[in-house]
Design a protein around this motif. Structure first.
Motif, PDB file in Angstrom:
ATOM      1  N   ILE A  72       0.838  -1.195   0.000  1.00 42.81           N
ATOM      2  CA  ILE A  72       0.000   0.000   0.000  1.00 42.81           C
ATOM      3  C   ILE A  72       0.872   1.244   0.000  1.00 42.81           C
ATOM      4  CG2 ILE A  72      -1.932  -1.112   1.165  1.00 42.81           C
ATOM      5  CD1 ILE A  72      -1.011   0.390   3.737  1.00 42.81           C
ATOM      6  N   GLY A  73       0.320   2.309  -0.554  1.00 43.61           N
ATOM      7  CA  GLY A  73       0.962   3.612  -0.518  1.00 43.61           C
ATOM      8  C   GLY A  73       0.016   4.608   0.137  1.00 43.61           C
ATOM      9  N   ILE A  74       0.543   5.442   0.988  1.00 43.19           N
ATOM     10  CA  ILE A  74      -0.253   6.459   1.681  1.00 43.19           C
ATOM     11  C   ILE A  74       0.283   7.835   1.310  1.00 43.19           C
ATOM     12  CG2 ILE A  74      -1.046   7.343   3.897  1.00 43.19           C
ATOM     13  CD1 ILE A  74      -2.089   4.560   3.268  1.00 43.19           C
ATOM     14  N   ASP A  75      -0.544   8.599   0.622  1.00 42.20           N
ATOM     15  CA  ASP A  75      -0.221   9.978   0.269  1.00 42.20           C
ATOM     16  C   ASP A  75      -0.846  10.891   1.312  1.00 42.20           C
ATOM     17  OD1 ASP A  75       1.395  10.967  -1.679  1.00 42.20           O
ATOM     18  OD2 ASP A  75      -0.059  10.824  -3.300  1.00 42.20           O
ATOM     19  N   ASP A  76      -0.044  11.593   2.074  1.00 45.19           N
ATOM     20  CA  ASP A  76      -0.567  12.490   3.104  1.00 45.19           C
ATOM     21  C   ASP A  76       0.195  13.803   3.038  1.00 45.19           C
ATOM     22  OD1 ASP A  76      -1.996  13.485   5.212  1.00 45.19           O
ATOM     23  OD2 ASP A  76      -0.841  12.435   6.754  1.00 45.19           O
ATOM     24  N   LYS A  77      -0.490  14.821   2.565  1.00 45.48           N
ATOM     25  CA  LYS A  77       0.115  16.134   2.354  1.00 45.48           C
ATOM     26  C   LYS A  77       1.289  16.001   1.389  1.00 45.48           C
ATOM     27  CE  LYS A  77      -1.459  17.945   6.797  1.00 45.48           C
ATOM     28  NZ  LYS A  77      -2.213  16.758   7.187  1.00 45.48           N
ATOM     29  N   ALA A  78       2.496  16.348   1.822  1.00 47.50           N
ATOM     30  CA  ALA A  78       3.628  16.342   0.891  1.00 47.50           C
ATOM     31  C   ALA A  78       4.423  15.045   0.950  1.00 47.50           C
ATOM     32  CB  ALA A  78       4.557  17.521   1.195  1.00 47.50           C
ATOM     33  N   ALA A  79       4.027  14.105   1.789  1.00 48.89           N
ATOM     34  CA  ALA A  79       4.805  12.880   1.974  1.00 48.89           C
ATOM     35  C   ALA A  79       4.056  11.667   1.436  1.00 48.89           C
ATOM     36  CB  ALA A  79       5.123  12.680   3.453  1.00 48.89           C
ATOM     37  N   THR A 114       5.233   3.911   1.694  1.00 54.65           N
ATOM     38  CA  THR A 114       4.766   2.609   1.223  1.00 54.65           C
ATOM     39  C   THR A 114       5.097   1.542   2.260  1.00 54.65           C
ATOM     40  OG1 THR A 114       6.837   2.252   0.000  1.00 54.65           O
ATOM     41  CG2 THR A 114       4.958   3.156  -1.230  1.00 54.65           C
ATOM     42  N   ARG A 115       4.312   0.466   2.211  1.00 57.29           N
ATOM     43  CA  ARG A 115       4.533  -0.647   3.130  1.00 57.29           C
ATOM     44  C   ARG A 115       4.073  -1.941   2.468  1.00 57.29           C
ATOM     45  NH1 ARG A 115       1.662  -1.589   9.085  1.00 57.29           N
ATOM     46  NH2 ARG A 115       2.791  -3.502   9.601  1.00 57.29           N
ATOM     47  N   GLY A 116       4.820  -3.018   2.669  1.00 56.76           N
ATOM     48  CA  GLY A 116       4.458  -4.325   2.114  1.00 56.76           C
ATOM     49  C   GLY A 116       5.412  -5.385   2.664  1.00 56.76           C
ATOM     50  N   TRP A 117       5.303  -6.604   2.333  1.00 53.99           N
ATOM     51  CA  TRP A 117       4.244  -7.150   1.499  1.00 53.99           C
ATOM     52  C   TRP A 117       3.235  -7.869   2.379  1.00 53.99           C
ATOM     53  CZ3 TRP A 117       4.186  -5.806  -3.502  1.00 53.99           C
ATOM     54  CH2 TRP A 117       5.379  -5.357  -4.065  1.00 53.99           C
ATOM     55  N   PHE A 118       1.959  -7.787   2.003  1.00 55.30           N
ATOM     56  CA  PHE A 118       0.893  -8.467   2.721  1.00 55.30           C
ATOM     57  C   PHE A 118       0.435  -9.652   1.871  1.00 55.30           C
ATOM     58  CE2 PHE A 118       0.759  -3.982   3.872  1.00 55.30           C
ATOM     59  CZ  PHE A 118       0.733  -4.023   5.263  1.00 55.30           C
ATOM     60  N   VAL A 141       9.496   0.180  -3.633  1.00 50.63           N
ATOM     61  CA  VAL A 141       9.259  -1.018  -2.836  1.00 50.63           C
ATOM     62  C   VAL A 141      10.583  -1.755  -2.706  1.00 50.63           C
ATOM     63  CG1 VAL A 141       6.872  -1.234  -3.653  1.00 50.63           C
ATOM     64  CG2 VAL A 141       8.702  -2.494  -4.821  1.00 50.63           C
ATOM     65  N   ALA A 142      10.614  -2.752  -1.833  1.00 50.70           N
ATOM     66  CA  ALA A 142      11.764  -3.640  -1.707  1.00 50.70           C
ATOM     67  C   ALA A 142      11.310  -5.059  -2.001  1.00 50.70           C
ATOM     68  CB  ALA A 142      12.368  -3.543  -0.308  1.00 50.70           C
ATOM     69  N   GLN A 143      12.262  -5.943  -2.255  1.00 51.84           N
ATOM     70  CA  GLN A 143      11.914  -7.314  -2.593  1.00 51.84           C
ATOM     71  C   GLN A 143      11.255  -8.031  -1.420  1.00 51.84           C
ATOM     72  OE1 GLN A 143      11.941  -8.871  -5.462  1.00 51.84           O
ATOM     73  NE2 GLN A 143      11.236 -10.802  -4.583  1.00 51.84           N
ATOM     74  N   ASP A 144      11.781  -7.814  -0.213  1.00 57.29           N
ATOM     75  CA  ASP A 144      11.224  -8.441   0.979  1.00 57.29           C
ATOM     76  C   ASP A 144      10.349  -7.441   1.729  1.00 57.29           C
ATOM     77  OD1 ASP A 144      12.630 -10.880   0.474  1.00 57.29           O
ATOM     78  OD2 ASP A 144      14.452  -9.937   1.253  1.00 57.29           O
TER      79      ASP A 144
END
Length: 328
Positions: free
Chosen positions: A35-42, A45-49, A94-97
């Motif tokens: 997932i990616g979270i766009d909040d203001k200027a930042a 991302t976080r994964g993997w689920f 993203v990263a592989q792991d």
């Protein structure tokens, strides 16, 4: 088995983000989502689920305040080249792991950019927000789960085609044969861990068919080619993670099978040892390209946007063959 075109689709609404966010998988593939979270200027991302067919996974807990929510999904390497097209316009890191990246628009070493799609989830009956991953087939949960089982049975070498999410004697016979070969009770089919059991089975050496095993500390990308006596068809790429095995899907009764594999780093660059690529192949020149491919034409590779790559013939005379990729 030829992977069908698949589509990532989402249910949309104008519901505000005020509860847990779940992703539900109505595809016939075990997927990993980010997932990616766009909040203001930042943008983070976080994964993997990891999400099995017909299953849901909470990816954000509690109140979510964000300008935009974005999503990327990939199929496990066991399926070969990812059948999930990515057409999003936001290129995020993203990263592989497993990863958490706070500044996801500028990648660092070991990170790669992939396309994310903006989603606006719906509010479910439990009050949580949900986004669905779906195929063109538009499976419901029951159909997605059965199609997911059929797909892994086919990859494992059992005749469960067509992959359509429809139960019948052919699917049941293939499933029974799989369970018997693994010494498993039929009760496990309804368990939450059944897809893990199936994926693990596909990723272990088999007495029949071709098995690739990656004994290196690197990711290996592999391609296969089959000669049916009329044409040679090459296909790739299959991702084989370190210390795992994979059965590439082979349909029909080919007269000859060819294999090529190469080790790559986190940025998908070919790893070299003493200035030589770390790969495993042979003298048979067949067509490949850097991205997902399948071609039954093996002449003039360069003129058609392909590269001539040296494949090795695989001796299948004993009915099964395991190729182990190791660092010399």
């Amino acid at each position: 088995m030829t992977l069908p075109a698949a589509l990532v689709s989402f249910l949309f609404s104008a519901a505000p983000a005020f509860a847990d966010l779940k992703i539900c998988n109505r595809m016939s593939y075990v997927v990993e989502a980010a997932i990616g979270i766009d909040d203001k200027a930042a943008t983070a991302t976080r994964g993997w689920f990891r999400i099995d067919p017909a299953a849901c996974r909470v990816v954000v807990q509690g109140t979510l305040t964000a300008d935009r929510i974005l999503l990327n999904a990939r199929a496990l390497g066991v399926y070969g080249a990812s059948p999930i097209p990515q057409s999003g316009s936001d290129m995020l890191c993203v990263a592989q792991d497993n990863f958490v990246i706070a500044a996801a628009r500028q990648c660092r070493s070991g990170q790669t950019q992939v396309p994310f799609t903006q989603v606006t989830p719906t509010q479910g009956a439990d009050g949580n927000l949900v986004a669905y991953l779906a195929e063109d087939s538009e499976y419901d949960d029951e159909q997605a789960r059965l199609a997911g089982i059929q797909r892994l049975l086919v990859i494992a070498g059992y005749d469960a085609a067509p992959i359509d999410g429809v139960d019948g004697p052919k699917t049941q016979a293939a499933l029974a044969a799989f369970l018997k070969s693994r010494g498993l009770s039929s009760d496990i089919v309804g368990s939450q861990n059944f897809f893990k059991t199936m994926v693990d089975a596909v990723q272990t050496p088999s007495a029949t068919g071709l098995t690739w095993c990656n004994d290196t500390p690197h990711k290996v990308m592999a391609a296969i080619a089959t000669d049916d006596g009329k044409a040679v068809t090459s296909r790739g790429w299959y991702r084989i993670d370190p210390k795992t095995c994979l059965h590439p899907d082979v349909t029909g009764q080919p007269k000859q099978i060819f294999s090529f594999a190469e080790a790559v780093d986190a940025d998908n660059r070919v790893i070299k040892l003493k200035d030589r690529p770390l790969n495993w192949g042979g003298d048979r020149q067949l067509c490949t390209r850097e991205t997902k491919f399948e071609t039954g034409e093996q002449t003039d590779c360069g003129a058609r946007g392909f590269a001539a790559t040296g494949f090795g013939a695989v001796d299948m005379s004993s009915g099964g063959k395991t190729l182990r990729f190791a660092v010399p």
